[in-house]
Design a protein around this motif. Structure first.
Motif, PDB file in Angstrom:
ATOM      1  N   ALA A 209     -10.364  14.852  11.394  1.00  0.00           N
ATOM      2  CA  ALA A 209     -11.757  15.044  11.820  1.00  0.00           C
ATOM      3  C   ALA A 209     -11.809  15.870  13.106  1.00  0.00           C
ATOM      4  O   ALA A 209     -12.662  16.745  13.276  1.00  0.00           O
ATOM      5  CB  ALA A 209     -12.422  13.684  12.033  1.00  0.00           C
ATOM      6  N   ASP A 210     -10.864  15.604  14.007  1.00  0.00           N
ATOM      7  CA  ASP A 210     -10.796  16.335  15.280  1.00  0.00           C
ATOM      8  C   ASP A 210     -10.534  17.826  15.023  1.00  0.00           C
ATOM      9  O   ASP A 210     -11.128  18.693  15.662  1.00  0.00           O
ATOM     10  CB  ASP A 210      -9.675  15.705  16.117  1.00  0.00           C
ATOM     11  CG  ASP A 210      -9.615  16.238  17.534  1.00  0.00           C
ATOM     12  OD1 ASP A 210     -10.683  16.441  18.141  1.00  0.00           O
ATOM     13  OD2 ASP A 210      -8.493  16.435  18.038  1.00  0.00           O
ATOM     14  N   LYS A 211      -9.660  18.130  14.073  1.00  0.00           N
ATOM     15  CA  LYS A 211      -9.325  19.527  13.776  1.00  0.00           C
ATOM     16  C   LYS A 211     -10.478  20.238  13.070  1.00  0.00           C
ATOM     17  O   LYS A 211     -10.671  21.437  13.233  1.00  0.00           O
ATOM     18  CB  LYS A 211      -8.049  19.623  12.923  1.00  0.00           C
ATOM     19  CG  LYS A 211      -6.851  18.873  13.493  1.00  0.00           C
ATOM     20  CD  LYS A 211      -6.572  19.212  14.943  1.00  0.00           C
ATOM     21  CE  LYS A 211      -5.594  18.247  15.594  1.00  0.00           C
ATOM     22  NZ  LYS A 211      -6.152  16.946  16.008  1.00  0.00           N
TER      23      LYS A 211
ATOM     24  N   THR B  30      -0.108  12.168  28.473  1.00  0.00           N
ATOM     25  CA  THR B  30      -0.861  13.133  27.667  1.00  0.00           C
ATOM     26  C   THR B  30      -2.302  12.640  27.606  1.00  0.00           C
ATOM     27  O   THR B  30      -2.579  11.464  27.860  1.00  0.00           O
ATOM     28  CB  THR B  30      -0.301  13.207  26.236  1.00  0.00           C
ATOM     29  OG1 THR B  30      -0.533  11.936  25.612  1.00  0.00           O
ATOM     30  CG2 THR B  30       1.169  13.536  26.230  1.00  0.00           C
ATOM     31  N   HIS B  31      -3.211  13.549  27.205  1.00  0.00           N
ATOM     32  CA  HIS B  31      -4.619  13.131  27.194  1.00  0.00           C
ATOM     33  C   HIS B  31      -4.858  12.068  26.116  1.00  0.00           C
ATOM     34  O   HIS B  31      -5.724  11.212  26.270  1.00  0.00           O
ATOM     35  CB  HIS B  31      -5.551  14.333  27.015  1.00  0.00           C
ATOM     36  CG  HIS B  31      -5.806  14.743  25.613  1.00  0.00           C
ATOM     37  ND1 HIS B  31      -4.980  15.569  24.896  1.00  0.00           N
ATOM     38  CD2 HIS B  31      -6.799  14.405  24.759  1.00  0.00           C
ATOM     39  CE1 HIS B  31      -5.455  15.740  23.684  1.00  0.00           C
ATOM     40  NE2 HIS B  31      -6.556  15.041  23.566  1.00  0.00           N
ATOM     41  N   ALA B  32      -4.059  12.096  25.044  1.00  0.00           N
ATOM     42  CA  ALA B  32      -4.223  11.094  23.983  1.00  0.00           C
ATOM     43  C   ALA B  32      -3.808   9.705  24.500  1.00  0.00           C
ATOM     44  O   ALA B  32      -4.474   8.697  24.207  1.00  0.00           O
ATOM     45  CB  ALA B  32      -3.381  11.478  22.772  1.00  0.00           C
TER      46      ALA B  32
ATOM     47  N   LEU C 183     -14.163   7.691  21.399  1.00  0.00           N
ATOM     48  CA  LEU C 183     -13.376   7.520  22.630  1.00  0.00           C
ATOM     49  C   LEU C 183     -12.128   8.410  22.686  1.00  0.00           C
ATOM     50  O   LEU C 183     -11.398   8.376  23.680  1.00  0.00           O
ATOM     51  CB  LEU C 183     -12.959   6.040  22.760  1.00  0.00           C
ATOM     52  CG  LEU C 183     -14.120   5.023  22.831  1.00  0.00           C
ATOM     53  CD1 LEU C 183     -13.588   3.592  22.731  1.00  0.00           C
ATOM     54  CD2 LEU C 183     -14.927   5.201  24.119  1.00  0.00           C
ATOM     55  N   HIS C 184     -11.881   9.232  21.662  1.00  0.00           N
ATOM     56  CA  HIS C 184     -10.559   9.862  21.533  1.00  0.00           C
ATOM     57  C   HIS C 184     -10.202  10.864  22.631  1.00  0.00           C
ATOM     58  O   HIS C 184      -9.027  11.117  22.871  1.00  0.00           O
ATOM     59  CB  HIS C 184     -10.393  10.516  20.152  1.00  0.00           C
ATOM     60  CG  HIS C 184     -11.056  11.843  20.004  1.00  0.00           C
ATOM     61  ND1 HIS C 184     -12.407  12.000  19.806  1.00  0.00           N
ATOM     62  CD2 HIS C 184     -10.541  13.107  20.027  1.00  0.00           C
ATOM     63  CE1 HIS C 184     -12.682  13.284  19.709  1.00  0.00           C
ATOM     64  NE2 HIS C 184     -11.576  13.983  19.846  1.00  0.00           N
ATOM     65  N   ASP C 185     -11.193  11.453  23.294  1.00  0.00           N
ATOM     66  CA  ASP C 185     -10.886  12.454  24.328  1.00  0.00           C
ATOM     67  C   ASP C 185     -11.342  12.018  25.722  1.00  0.00           C
ATOM     68  O   ASP C 185     -11.400  12.862  26.626  1.00  0.00           O
ATOM     69  CB  ASP C 185     -11.555  13.795  23.975  1.00  0.00           C
ATOM     70  CG  ASP C 185     -10.699  14.665  23.056  1.00  0.00           C
ATOM     71  OD1 ASP C 185      -9.471  14.476  23.022  1.00  0.00           O
ATOM     72  OD2 ASP C 185     -11.270  15.535  22.372  1.00  0.00           O
ATOM     73  N   ILE C 186     -11.650  10.736  25.917  1.00  0.00           N
ATOM     74  CA  ILE C 186     -12.206  10.331  27.226  1.00  0.00           C
ATOM     75  C   ILE C 186     -11.204  10.483  28.366  1.00  0.00           C
ATOM     76  O   ILE C 186     -11.584  10.557  29.519  1.00  0.00           O
ATOM     77  CB  ILE C 186     -12.770   8.878  27.229  1.00  0.00           C
ATOM     78  CG1 ILE C 186     -11.708   7.867  26.794  1.00  0.00           C
ATOM     79  CG2 ILE C 186     -14.017   8.753  26.378  1.00  0.00           C
ATOM     80  CD1 ILE C 186     -12.170   6.416  26.926  1.00  0.00           C
ATOM     81  N   GLY C 187      -9.918  10.560  28.044  1.00  0.00           N
ATOM     82  CA  GLY C 187      -8.912  10.640  29.109  1.00  0.00           C
ATOM     83  C   GLY C 187      -8.428  12.048  29.399  1.00  0.00           C
ATOM     84  O   GLY C 187      -7.371  12.226  30.016  1.00  0.00           O
ATOM     85  N   ARG C 188      -9.177  13.044  29.010  1.00  0.00           N
ATOM     86  CA  ARG C 188      -8.691  14.422  29.191  1.00  0.00           C
ATOM     87  C   ARG C 188      -8.536  14.812  30.654  1.00  0.00           C
ATOM     88  O   ARG C 188      -7.749  15.689  30.974  1.00  0.00           O
ATOM     89  CB  ARG C 188      -9.595  15.428  28.473  1.00  0.00           C
ATOM     90  CG  ARG C 188      -9.329  15.485  26.989  1.00  0.00           C
ATOM     91  CD  ARG C 188      -9.996  16.675  26.351  1.00  0.00           C
ATOM     92  NE  ARG C 188      -9.248  17.891  26.579  1.00  0.00           N
ATOM     93  CZ  ARG C 188      -8.334  18.378  25.753  1.00  0.00           C
ATOM     94  NH1 ARG C 188      -8.054  17.765  24.638  1.00  0.00           N
ATOM     95  NH2 ARG C 188      -7.713  19.499  26.039  1.00  0.00           N
ATOM     96  N   SER C 189      -9.294  14.182  31.518  1.00  0.00           N
ATOM     97  CA  SER C 189      -9.129  14.517  32.939  1.00  0.00           C
ATOM     98  C   SER C 189      -8.397  13.383  33.661  1.00  0.00           C
ATOM     99  O   SER C 189      -8.511  13.209  34.866  1.00  0.00           O
ATOM    100  CB  SER C 189     -10.488  14.787  33.586  1.00  0.00           C
ATOM    101  OG  SER C 189     -11.360  13.717  33.306  1.00  0.00           O
TER     102      SER C 189
ATOM    103  N   SER D 183      -2.400   8.970  18.394  1.00  0.00           N
ATOM    104  CA  SER D 183      -1.742   9.945  17.502  1.00  0.00           C
ATOM    105  C   SER D 183      -2.691  11.057  17.032  1.00  0.00           C
ATOM    106  O   SER D 183      -2.383  11.758  16.077  1.00  0.00           O
ATOM    107  CB  SER D 183      -1.120   9.219  16.305  1.00  0.00           C
ATOM    108  OG  SER D 183      -2.070   8.437  15.635  1.00  0.00           O
ATOM    109  N   HIS D 184      -3.819  11.249  17.739  1.00  0.00           N
ATOM    110  CA  HIS D 184      -4.732  12.309  17.279  1.00  0.00           C
ATOM    111  C   HIS D 184      -4.294  13.689  17.771  1.00  0.00           C
ATOM    112  O   HIS D 184      -4.835  14.705  17.345  1.00  0.00           O
ATOM    113  CB  HIS D 184      -6.181  12.021  17.710  1.00  0.00           C
ATOM    114  CG  HIS D 184      -6.557  12.536  19.068  1.00  0.00           C
ATOM    115  ND1 HIS D 184      -6.374  11.821  20.226  1.00  0.00           N
ATOM    116  CD2 HIS D 184      -7.092  13.723  19.464  1.00  0.00           C
ATOM    117  CE1 HIS D 184      -6.788  12.522  21.257  1.00  0.00           C
ATOM    118  NE2 HIS D 184      -7.223  13.699  20.829  1.00  0.00           N
ATOM    119  N   SER D 185      -3.311  13.710  18.671  1.00  0.00           N
ATOM    120  CA  SER D 185      -2.827  14.988  19.197  1.00  0.00           C
ATOM    121  C   SER D 185      -1.309  15.007  19.096  1.00  0.00           C
ATOM    122  O   SER D 185      -0.650  14.012  19.395  1.00  0.00           O
ATOM    123  CB  SER D 185      -3.262  15.120  20.660  1.00  0.00           C
ATOM    124  OG  SER D 185      -2.513  16.124  21.297  1.00  0.00           O
TER     125      SER D 185
END
Ligand SMILES: [Fe+2]
Ligand SMILES: [Fe+2]
Length: 209
Positions: free
Chosen positions: A124-126, A72-74, A60-66, A104-106
């Protein structure tokens, strides 16, 4: 296109996530989330962390990018994840831990990862931005953003200013171990690209056009 197995214990979460990831940005799609889940799993086993929290957070970590521009997207992703997990009957304890990891992933959100699960999600994301997969994602992003290959505001500068720098910010020893050879691969790619550009200009063809 990725297949979502009905045997997967997180099948229902993946299906919801898939809807959010179905957009033009293929550098941050469901496949990215699934790879981050795999990396997270690997790191969690070697570092000794709670895999169940990392898997949910990764998916679910990037579901809010849009999502909403004021966040922030995080932060957007964390807010959406809380709603999804509540609807799927997860406990408040699990939801809180997943939220903390996602937020806190970004670094753009200004939240530092403090738990081992949050640190592993960050790492893991990086790890999905290095190696051949990292290059593929970089050029996919470049295509969406309209970046040239090299020069100002290019794929090369994003690599130099962001991806190279991730190495200094990884939290776990296990992630550093996997990151280094993949970063070396990218380094060799950019060296080869510069050699090819030099050879083309030395051949004189470029000057005569
Ligand atoms: Fe992200
Ligand atoms: Fe991501």
């Amino acid at each position: 296109m990725e297949k979502v197995s009905t045997q997967d214990p997180l099948h229902s979460i993946i299906l919801v996530a898939k809807g959010f990831y179905a957009r033009k940005d293929r550098a941050h799609d469901l496949e990215h989330a699934l790879r981050v889940r795999e990396w997270g799993n690997k790191l969690a086993q070697e570092e000794g962390a709670d895999v169940s929290i990392i898997e949910l957070a990764a998916l679910l970590h990037d579901i809010g990018r849009s999502g909403a521009v004021e966040k922030t997207h995080a932060e957007s992703s964390a807010g959406l994840a809380v709603n999804i997990l509540q609807k799927n009957g997860y406990s408040q304890e699990v939801i809180g831990r997943v939220k903390e990891a996602i937020i806190s992933h970004s670094r753009e959100a200004g939240h530092e990862p403090t738990t081992i699960e949050a640190k592993i999600l960050y790492d893991a994301d990086k790890l999905d931005f290095v190696g051949a997969i990292g290059l593929g994602r970089l050029f996919t992003m470049g295509g969406v953003q309209g970046w040239p290959l090299v020069g100002e505001n290019s794929c090369e500068t994003f690599y130099q200013e962001r991806i190279q720098g991730y190495k200094e910010h990884l939290f776990t020893k296990t992630a550093i171990k996997y990151f280094e050879p993949l970063l070396q691969y990218m380094e060799s790619f950019w060296r080869e690209l510069q050699t090819e550009r030099l050879n083309i200009s030395l051949s004189g063809y470029a000057k005569s056009v």
